[in-house]
Design a protein around this motif. Structure first.
Motif, PDB file in Angstrom:
ATOM      1  N   TYR A  14       0.834  -1.200   0.000  1.00  0.00           N
ATOM      2  CA  TYR A  14       0.000   0.000   0.000  1.00  0.00           C
ATOM      3  C   TYR A  14       0.873   1.256   0.000  1.00  0.00           C
ATOM      4  O   TYR A  14       0.679   2.157  -0.812  1.00  0.00           O
ATOM      5  CB  TYR A  14      -0.942   0.005   1.208  1.00  0.00           C
ATOM      6  CG  TYR A  14      -1.750   1.274   1.293  1.00  0.00           C
ATOM      7  CD1 TYR A  14      -2.858   1.467   0.468  1.00  0.00           C
ATOM      8  CD2 TYR A  14      -1.386   2.286   2.176  1.00  0.00           C
ATOM      9  CE1 TYR A  14      -3.587   2.640   0.524  1.00  0.00           C
ATOM     10  CE2 TYR A  14      -2.113   3.467   2.235  1.00  0.00           C
ATOM     11  CZ  TYR A  14      -3.217   3.637   1.410  1.00  0.00           C
ATOM     12  OH  TYR A  14      -3.923   4.812   1.466  1.00  0.00           O
ATOM     13  N   LEU A  15       1.858   1.297   0.901  1.00  0.00           N
ATOM     14  CA  LEU A  15       2.739   2.468   0.974  1.00  0.00           C
ATOM     15  C   LEU A  15       3.550   2.630  -0.302  1.00  0.00           C
ATOM     16  O   LEU A  15       3.706   3.737  -0.823  1.00  0.00           O
ATOM     17  CB  LEU A  15       3.691   2.361   2.167  1.00  0.00           C
ATOM     18  CG  LEU A  15       3.096   2.569   3.541  1.00  0.00           C
ATOM     19  CD1 LEU A  15       4.166   2.361   4.609  1.00  0.00           C
ATOM     20  CD2 LEU A  15       2.492   3.957   3.662  1.00  0.00           C
ATOM     21  N   ASP A  17       2.805   1.508  -3.374  1.00  0.00           N
ATOM     22  CA  ASP A  17       1.931   1.928  -4.476  1.00  0.00           C
ATOM     23  C   ASP A  17       1.636   3.418  -4.405  1.00  0.00           C
ATOM     24  O   ASP A  17       1.609   4.104  -5.419  1.00  0.00           O
ATOM     25  CB  ASP A  17       0.626   1.133  -4.479  1.00  0.00           C
ATOM     26  CG  ASP A  17       0.735  -0.183  -5.229  1.00  0.00           C
ATOM     27  OD1 ASP A  17       1.659  -0.322  -6.059  1.00  0.00           O
ATOM     28  OD2 ASP A  17      -0.094  -1.071  -4.993  1.00  0.00           O
ATOM     29  N   LYS A  18       1.428   3.945  -3.202  1.00  0.00           N
ATOM     30  CA  LYS A  18       1.183   5.380  -3.039  1.00  0.00           C
ATOM     31  C   LYS A  18       2.397   6.180  -3.496  1.00  0.00           C
ATOM     32  O   LYS A  18       2.278   7.204  -4.161  1.00  0.00           O
ATOM     33  CB  LYS A  18       0.860   5.722  -1.576  1.00  0.00           C
ATOM     34  CG  LYS A  18      -0.531   5.377  -1.177  1.00  0.00           C
ATOM     35  CD  LYS A  18      -1.481   6.196  -2.010  1.00  0.00           C
ATOM     36  CE  LYS A  18      -2.850   6.242  -1.425  1.00  0.00           C
ATOM     37  NZ  LYS A  18      -3.786   6.846  -2.363  1.00  0.00           N
ATOM     38  N   GLN A  19       3.579   5.716  -3.134  1.00  0.00           N
ATOM     39  CA  GLN A  19       4.812   6.408  -3.498  1.00  0.00           C
ATOM     40  C   GLN A  19       5.072   6.328  -5.003  1.00  0.00           C
ATOM     41  O   GLN A  19       5.624   7.249  -5.597  1.00  0.00           O
ATOM     42  CB  GLN A  19       5.989   5.818  -2.732  1.00  0.00           C
ATOM     43  CG  GLN A  19       7.279   6.593  -2.918  1.00  0.00           C
ATOM     44  CD  GLN A  19       8.341   6.163  -1.933  1.00  0.00           C
ATOM     45  OE1 GLN A  19       8.044   5.627  -0.876  1.00  0.00           O
ATOM     46  NE2 GLN A  19       9.580   6.388  -2.288  1.00  0.00           N
ATOM     47  N   GLU A  21       2.840   6.335  -7.401  1.00  0.00           N
ATOM     48  CA  GLU A  21       1.788   6.950  -8.215  1.00  0.00           C
ATOM     49  C   GLU A  21       2.313   7.855  -9.326  1.00  0.00           C
ATOM     50  O   GLU A  21       1.778   7.832 -10.429  1.00  0.00           O
ATOM     51  CB  GLU A  21       0.802   7.708  -7.330  1.00  0.00           C
ATOM     52  CG  GLU A  21      -0.220   6.802  -6.679  1.00  0.00           C
ATOM     53  CD  GLU A  21      -1.211   7.561  -5.815  1.00  0.00           C
ATOM     54  OE1 GLU A  21      -1.260   8.802  -5.879  1.00  0.00           O
ATOM     55  OE2 GLU A  21      -1.935   6.893  -5.071  1.00  0.00           O
ATOM     56  N   THR A  27       3.272  -0.420 -10.425  1.00  0.00           N
ATOM     57  CA  THR A  27       2.721  -0.699  -9.101  1.00  0.00           C
ATOM     58  C   THR A  27       3.794  -1.399  -8.268  1.00  0.00           C
ATOM     59  O   THR A  27       4.888  -1.679  -8.754  1.00  0.00           O
ATOM     60  CB  THR A  27       1.486  -1.621  -9.191  1.00  0.00           C
ATOM     61  OG1 THR A  27       1.911  -2.911  -9.652  1.00  0.00           O
ATOM     62  CG2 THR A  27       0.419  -1.054 -10.106  1.00  0.00           C
TER      63      THR A  27
END
Length: 89
Positions: A14-15, A17-19, A21, A27
């Motif tokens: 999750y972290l 994937d956010k980074q 973006e 991904t």
């Protein structure tokens, strides 16, 4: 869950994937590093103006993002490398 190949901690997808973006079409599945070991530099790609990924152990910021490098390989049939004028072998 996979361990980071750099520091061996479990990758928090999750972290990461956010980074990731700012990087086109990538991904956590495309990387083998955790969010702490991934450095993203926005607006650095000379082709699209997008973000680039810089491995923690590197000090040189790439000229091409992974998507543009892949596009160039598909279009020209050769690998331009990560920086202009330094083709990969």
């Amino acid at each position: 869950m996979k361990p980071c190949h750099s520091c061996q901690t479990v990758i928090d997808e999750y972290l990461l994937d956010k980074q990731l973006e700012p990087l086109r079409e990538l991904t956590a599945d495309d990387f083998n590093v955790c969010a702490d070991c991934a450095t993203i530099v926005e607006n650095a790609c000379v082709k699209c103006g997008g973000a680039v990924y810089v491995p923690r152990s590197e000090s040189v910021i790439p000229d091409y993002c992974p998507a543009c490098r892949s596009d160039l390989i598909d279009r020209t049939g050769h690998d331009p490398g990560w920086t202009r004028g330094h083709a990969s072998t």
